[in-house]
Design an enzyme around this catalytic site. Structure first.
Site, PDB file in Angstrom:
ATOM      1  N   SER A  24      12.491  14.506  29.434  1.00 51.18           N
ATOM      2  CA  SER A  24      12.137  15.741  30.168  1.00 51.18           C
ATOM      3  C   SER A  24      13.433  16.493  30.442  1.00 51.18           C
ATOM      4  CB  SER A  24      11.455  15.407  31.511  1.00 51.18           C
ATOM      5  OG  SER A  24      12.411  14.918  32.440  1.00 51.18           O
ATOM      6  N   THR A  26      19.378   7.595  35.942  1.00 50.61           N
ATOM      7  CA  THR A  26      18.014   7.129  35.698  1.00 50.61           C
ATOM      8  C   THR A  26      17.945   6.292  34.423  1.00 50.61           C
ATOM      9  OG1 THR A  26      15.747   7.846  35.315  1.00 50.61           O
ATOM     10  CG2 THR A  26      17.445   9.307  34.510  1.00 50.61           C
ATOM     11  N   LYS A  84      20.270  14.383  33.942  1.00 49.84           N
ATOM     12  CA  LYS A  84      21.004  13.157  34.303  1.00 49.84           C
ATOM     13  C   LYS A  84      21.965  12.753  33.179  1.00 49.84           C
ATOM     14  CE  LYS A  84      18.956  12.022  38.256  1.00 49.84           C
ATOM     15  NZ  LYS A  84      19.661  11.930  39.531  1.00 49.84           N
ATOM     16  N   TYR A 117      14.410  17.302  33.287  1.00 47.76           N
ATOM     17  CA  TYR A 117      15.013  16.573  34.421  1.00 47.76           C
ATOM     18  C   TYR A 117      15.853  15.404  33.900  1.00 47.76           C
ATOM     19  CZ  TYR A 117      15.417  12.504  37.337  1.00 47.76           C
ATOM     20  OH  TYR A 117      15.918  11.381  37.932  1.00 47.76           O
ATOM     21  N   HIS A 118      15.230  14.539  33.084  1.00 45.27           N
ATOM     22  CA  HIS A 118      15.978  13.371  32.602  1.00 45.27           C
ATOM     23  C   HIS A 118      17.228  13.812  31.823  1.00 45.27           C
ATOM     24  CE1 HIS A 118      12.040  11.271  33.377  1.00 45.27           C
ATOM     25  NE2 HIS A 118      12.837  10.286  33.719  1.00 45.27           N
TER      26      HIS A 118
HETATM   27  P1  NAD Z   1      14.063  13.343  46.782  1.00 48.67           P
HETATM   28  O1  NAD Z   1      13.730  14.635  46.111  1.00 48.67           O
HETATM   29  O2  NAD Z   1      13.101  12.789  47.762  1.00 48.67           O
HETATM   30  O3  NAD Z   1      15.494  13.466  47.507  1.00 48.67           O
HETATM   31  C1  NAD Z   1      16.549  14.248  46.994  1.00 48.67           C
HETATM   32  C2  NAD Z   1      17.154  15.007  48.177  1.00 48.67           C
HETATM   33  O4  NAD Z   1      18.251  15.806  47.698  1.00 48.67           O
HETATM   34  C3  NAD Z   1      16.164  15.963  48.818  1.00 48.67           C
HETATM   35  O5  NAD Z   1      16.110  15.753  50.217  1.00 48.67           O
HETATM   36  C4  NAD Z   1      16.701  17.348  48.472  1.00 48.67           C
HETATM   37  O6  NAD Z   1      16.435  18.303  49.480  1.00 48.67           O
HETATM   38  C5  NAD Z   1      18.182  17.079  48.286  1.00 48.67           C
HETATM   39  N1  NAD Z   1      18.835  18.032  47.360  1.00 48.67           N
HETATM   40  C6  NAD Z   1      18.416  18.400  46.131  1.00 48.67           C
HETATM   41  N2  NAD Z   1      19.271  19.297  45.603  1.00 48.67           N
HETATM   42  C7  NAD Z   1      20.260  19.486  46.518  1.00 48.67           C
HETATM   43  C8  NAD Z   1      21.419  20.304  46.553  1.00 48.67           C
HETATM   44  N3  NAD Z   1      21.727  21.112  45.537  1.00 48.67           N
HETATM   45  N4  NAD Z   1      22.207  20.256  47.655  1.00 48.67           N
HETATM   46  C9  NAD Z   1      21.901  19.447  48.703  1.00 48.67           C
HETATM   47  N5  NAD Z   1      20.803  18.668  48.732  1.00 48.67           N
HETATM   48  C10 NAD Z   1      19.994  18.689  47.640  1.00 48.67           C
HETATM   49  O7  NAD Z   1      14.371  12.293  45.608  1.00 48.67           O
HETATM   50  P2  NAD Z   1      14.446  10.701  45.671  1.00 48.67           P
HETATM   51  O8  NAD Z   1      13.178  10.156  45.144  1.00 48.67           O
HETATM   52  O9  NAD Z   1      14.941  10.279  46.990  1.00 48.67           O
HETATM   53  O10 NAD Z   1      15.555  10.430  44.580  1.00 48.67           O
HETATM   54  C11 NAD Z   1      16.933  10.450  44.941  1.00 48.67           C
HETATM   55  C12 NAD Z   1      17.787  10.310  43.677  1.00 48.67           C
HETATM   56  O11 NAD Z   1      17.474   9.088  43.019  1.00 48.67           O
HETATM   57  C13 NAD Z   1      17.589  11.427  42.675  1.00 48.67           C
HETATM   58  O12 NAD Z   1      18.837  11.777  42.117  1.00 48.67           O
HETATM   59  C14 NAD Z   1      16.699  10.800  41.624  1.00 48.67           C
HETATM   60  O13 NAD Z   1      16.910  11.385  40.372  1.00 48.67           O
HETATM   61  C15 NAD Z   1      17.131   9.346  41.664  1.00 48.67           C
HETATM   62  N6  NAD Z   1      16.042   8.425  41.252  1.00 48.67           N
HETATM   63  C16 NAD Z   1      14.872   8.412  41.945  1.00 48.67           C
HETATM   64  C17 NAD Z   1      13.857   7.519  41.542  1.00 48.67           C
HETATM   65  C18 NAD Z   1      12.531   7.456  42.257  1.00 48.67           C
HETATM   66  O14 NAD Z   1      11.646   6.690  41.794  1.00 48.67           O
HETATM   67  N7  NAD Z   1      12.313   8.184  43.365  1.00 48.67           N
HETATM   68  C19 NAD Z   1      14.085   6.690  40.450  1.00 48.67           C
HETATM   69  C20 NAD Z   1      15.287   6.742  39.761  1.00 48.67           C
HETATM   70  C21 NAD Z   1      16.274   7.626  40.178  1.00 48.67           C
HETATM   71  N1  USQ Z   2       2.207   7.910  34.514  1.00 49.26           N
HETATM   72  C1  USQ Z   2       0.872   7.589  34.363  1.00 49.26           C
HETATM   73  N2  USQ Z   2       0.007   7.994  35.330  1.00 49.26           N
HETATM   74  C2  USQ Z   2       0.406   8.673  36.438  1.00 49.26           C
HETATM   75  C3  USQ Z   2       1.775   8.973  36.599  1.00 49.26           C
HETATM   76  C4  USQ Z   2       2.657   8.579  35.604  1.00 49.26           C
HETATM   77  O1  USQ Z   2       0.471   6.963  33.381  1.00 49.26           O
HETATM   78  O2  USQ Z   2      -0.444   9.008  37.271  1.00 49.26           O
HETATM   79  C5  USQ Z   2       3.170   7.462  33.487  1.00 49.26           C
HETATM   80  C6  USQ Z   2       4.030   8.570  32.895  1.00 49.26           C
HETATM   81  O3  USQ Z   2       3.382   9.193  31.800  1.00 49.26           O
HETATM   82  C7  USQ Z   2       5.284   7.816  32.503  1.00 49.26           C
HETATM   83  C8  USQ Z   2       5.371   6.710  33.537  1.00 49.26           C
HETATM   84  O4  USQ Z   2       4.080   6.598  34.131  1.00 49.26           O
HETATM   85  O5  USQ Z   2       5.119   7.212  31.261  1.00 49.26           O
HETATM   86  C9  USQ Z   2       6.374   6.964  34.629  1.00 49.26           C
HETATM   87  O6  USQ Z   2       6.120   8.217  35.249  1.00 49.26           O
HETATM   88  P1  USQ Z   2       6.632   8.492  36.732  1.00 49.26           P
HETATM   89  O7  USQ Z   2       6.186   9.870  37.124  1.00 49.26           O
HETATM   90  O8  USQ Z   2       6.267   7.370  37.621  1.00 49.26           O
HETATM   91  O9  USQ Z   2       8.219   8.416  36.553  1.00 49.26           O
HETATM   92  P2  USQ Z   2       9.261   9.400  35.851  1.00 49.26           P
HETATM   93  O10 USQ Z   2       8.671  10.696  35.478  1.00 49.26           O
HETATM   94  O11 USQ Z   2       9.951   8.642  34.770  1.00 49.26           O
HETATM   95  O12 USQ Z   2      10.287   9.700  37.036  1.00 49.26           O
HETATM   96  C10 USQ Z   2      10.520   8.798  38.108  1.00 49.26           C
HETATM   97  C11 USQ Z   2      11.303   9.557  39.169  1.00 49.26           C
HETATM   98  C12 USQ Z   2      12.643   9.989  38.569  1.00 49.26           C
HETATM   99  C13 USQ Z   2      13.371   8.778  38.023  1.00 49.26           C
HETATM  100  C14 USQ Z   2      12.506   7.996  37.037  1.00 49.26           C
HETATM  101  C15 USQ Z   2      13.112   6.670  36.658  1.00 49.26           C
HETATM  102  O13 USQ Z   2      10.570  10.713  39.586  1.00 49.26           O
HETATM  103  O14 USQ Z   2      13.426  10.618  39.588  1.00 49.26           O
HETATM  104  O15 USQ Z   2      14.537   9.194  37.382  1.00 49.26           O
HETATM  105  O16 USQ Z   2      11.238   7.681  37.665  1.00 49.26           O
HETATM  106  S1  USQ Z   2      12.808   6.256  34.953  1.00 49.26           S
HETATM  107  O17 USQ Z   2      11.368   6.282  34.730  1.00 49.26           O
HETATM  108  O18 USQ Z   2      13.374   4.959  34.749  1.00 49.26           O
HETATM  109  O19 USQ Z   2      13.450   7.283  34.172  1.00 49.26           O
END
Ligand code: NAD
Ligand code: USQ
Length: 396
Positions: free
Chosen positions: A179, A144, A185, A181-182
């Protein structure tokens, strides 16, 4: 090529599996359905209904004629992880399978521990499986942009040259994630870089920005091929949320001042970037980082864009920021490596926003307005409305 997609039942994993299958690759899909259990736990659901994984795979076979080998199991189970790598014999593994919501990881101790154990242990099991079964497999791991945080200098792609007391080195770019979560990563990145060095693996860490959009050329072929679209206060990401909010007449929830700036990309570019990384593999012993986003926007800027483009009335509300983050800051991040490999980005345009409004309008009856407000407060040790929910996180 033989490609295993981990987390293939999720928002990005499913359309990626279809994209790769449609291009003639032999694709295997892996998931443990954790994402569906978070929905049950939180009482939330995807705006666009999604079919079961079995139905999705059956429908894809009917529509395309292509088979997707399916494995149901948890990457935290080392025997399962080793078995899928042994059985499928992939040349590349795309790893999406993690708990990906920052707010989910900040609900309470249990959810923070669950997120870090799930993500870090799953990835570590995978690294061992690759090293033991076939170190030639190319790992393409979803990281991320949030690993870097928001430093007051330009962000480089993974590494920065530093001169310190007369000596120079190229070192990993400093990490300041926002966070638990972050942070998971960041821990993954360190483990991947180390494992790559000691076992001479091939790995690509895709530091992806925030993804928006829902339709891809393959998912629109049948309603049972649709991918999920989340808008709730825990899993919904900012632009997807603003679009849903605009359509149902909810004020756009800009957290704090709205100067938070992030790299973003269209879901179709996620698929293209992953494919480019696979088709241009890392060398043995190489750990490389690509910053995977196409444009940067501030949260306030996104809200204004939605207000300007949505045909109905839109109001913007600055709600108290539930997170601990800089609400105004410098932001400039490099993102040339995927462009150099040939990425042709879909930039955020009025046309795309119109099609997204269309998707949401078709499904707006599914919106639960109660799910929209942010419920997780970074400053609280436990967020009262959600703490103690034990379905997915109950294992810890
Ligand atoms: P998502 O939660 O929709 O998909 C993740 C999938 O992985 C789910 O189907 C879940 O069931 C599966 N999973 C989780 N833990 C598991 C485990 N231990 N074993 C097997 N399966 C497991 O998430 P997404 O939005 O599709 O994101 C996918 C990846 O991309 C994530 O690693 C996320 O951090 C990264 N990412 C997402 C975004 C975004 O905006 N959605 C942005 C940047 C990075
Ligand atoms: N935010 C708002 N209003 C909202 C929702 C979010 O102002 O209703 C703000 C948040 O405070 C934050 C920004 O928008 O500053 C982004 O929040 P987000 O929930 O859209 O994204 P984030 O929490 O960063 O996580 C998402 C994905 C995560 C991925 C990440 C990429 O859930 O899996 O890793 O985006 S990045 O942001 O580049 O780290």
């Amino acid at each position: 090529m033989k490609i295993l997609v981990l987390g293939a039942d999720g928002y990005l994993g499913w359309p990626t599996a279809l994209h790769l299958s449609a291009r003639g690759h032999t694709v295997g899909v892996v998931d443990n359905f954790a994402r569906r259990s978070y929905d049950h736990e939180l009482g939330a659901s995807s705006l666009v209904p999604i079919a079961t994984l079995k139905k999705r795979v059956d429908t894809w076979r009917e529509v395309s004629g292509f088979e997707l080998a399916t494995y149901i199991g948890d990457l935290c189970d080392p025997e399962f992880t080793r078995r899928i790598v042994t059985d499928f014999e992939p040349e590349a593994i795309v790893h999406f399978a993690e708990q990906r919501a920052a707010p989910y990881s900040m609900i309470d101790r249990r959810h923070a521990v669950y997120t870090q154990v799930n993500n870090v242990v799953g990835t570590l099991n995978l690294l061992y499986a690759i090293a033991e079964v076939n170190p030639d497999i190319h790992l393409v791991k979803l990281g991320t942009m949030g690993e870097y945080g928001t430093p007051n200098i330009d962000i480089e792609e993974g590494f920065i040259e530093i001169e310190h007391r007369g000596r120079k080195d190229v070192l990993p770019f400093p990490k300041q994630p926002g966070s638990f979560y972050h942070l998971s990563k960041v821990h993954d990145s360190h483990n991947i870089m180390f494992a790559t060095k000691i076992w001479q693996l091939r790995s690509t860490d895709l530091n992806q920005g925030i993804v928006y959009g829902q339709e891809t050329p393959e998912t629109v072929l049948h309603p049972d091929l649709a991918t999920r679209l989340d808008y709730d206060g825990v899993f919904g990401t900012v632009l997807n949320r603003f679009i849903v909010q605009a359509v149902i007449g909810h004020p756009l929830t800009v957290y704090g001042k709205g100067g938070q700036t992030r790299g973003m990309l269209d879901v179709r570019d996620t698929l293209a970037c992953v494919e480019l990384a696979i088709m241009n593999p890392a060398q043995r012993g190489e750990y490389r980082v690509f910053n995977q986003f196409t444009e940067s926007f501030s949260v306030a800027g996104l809200a204004e864009l939605v207000a300007k483009t949505y045909p109905g009335d839109v109001t913007i509300e600055n709600v108290a920021d539930p997170r601990v983050e800089a609400e105004e800051h410098y932001y400039r991040a490099a993102h040339t490596k995927l462009l150099d490999l040939g990425l042709n980005p879909h930039l955020l345009s009025e046309t795309l926003l119109e099609s997204l409004y269309g998707v949401v309008e078709r499904h707006h009856a599914n919106v639960d307005p109660e799910a929209i407000r942010p419920q997780v407060q970074w400053r609280s040790i436990a967020s009262p409305a959600l703490a103690g929910s034990e379905l997915a996180a109950g294992r810890q």
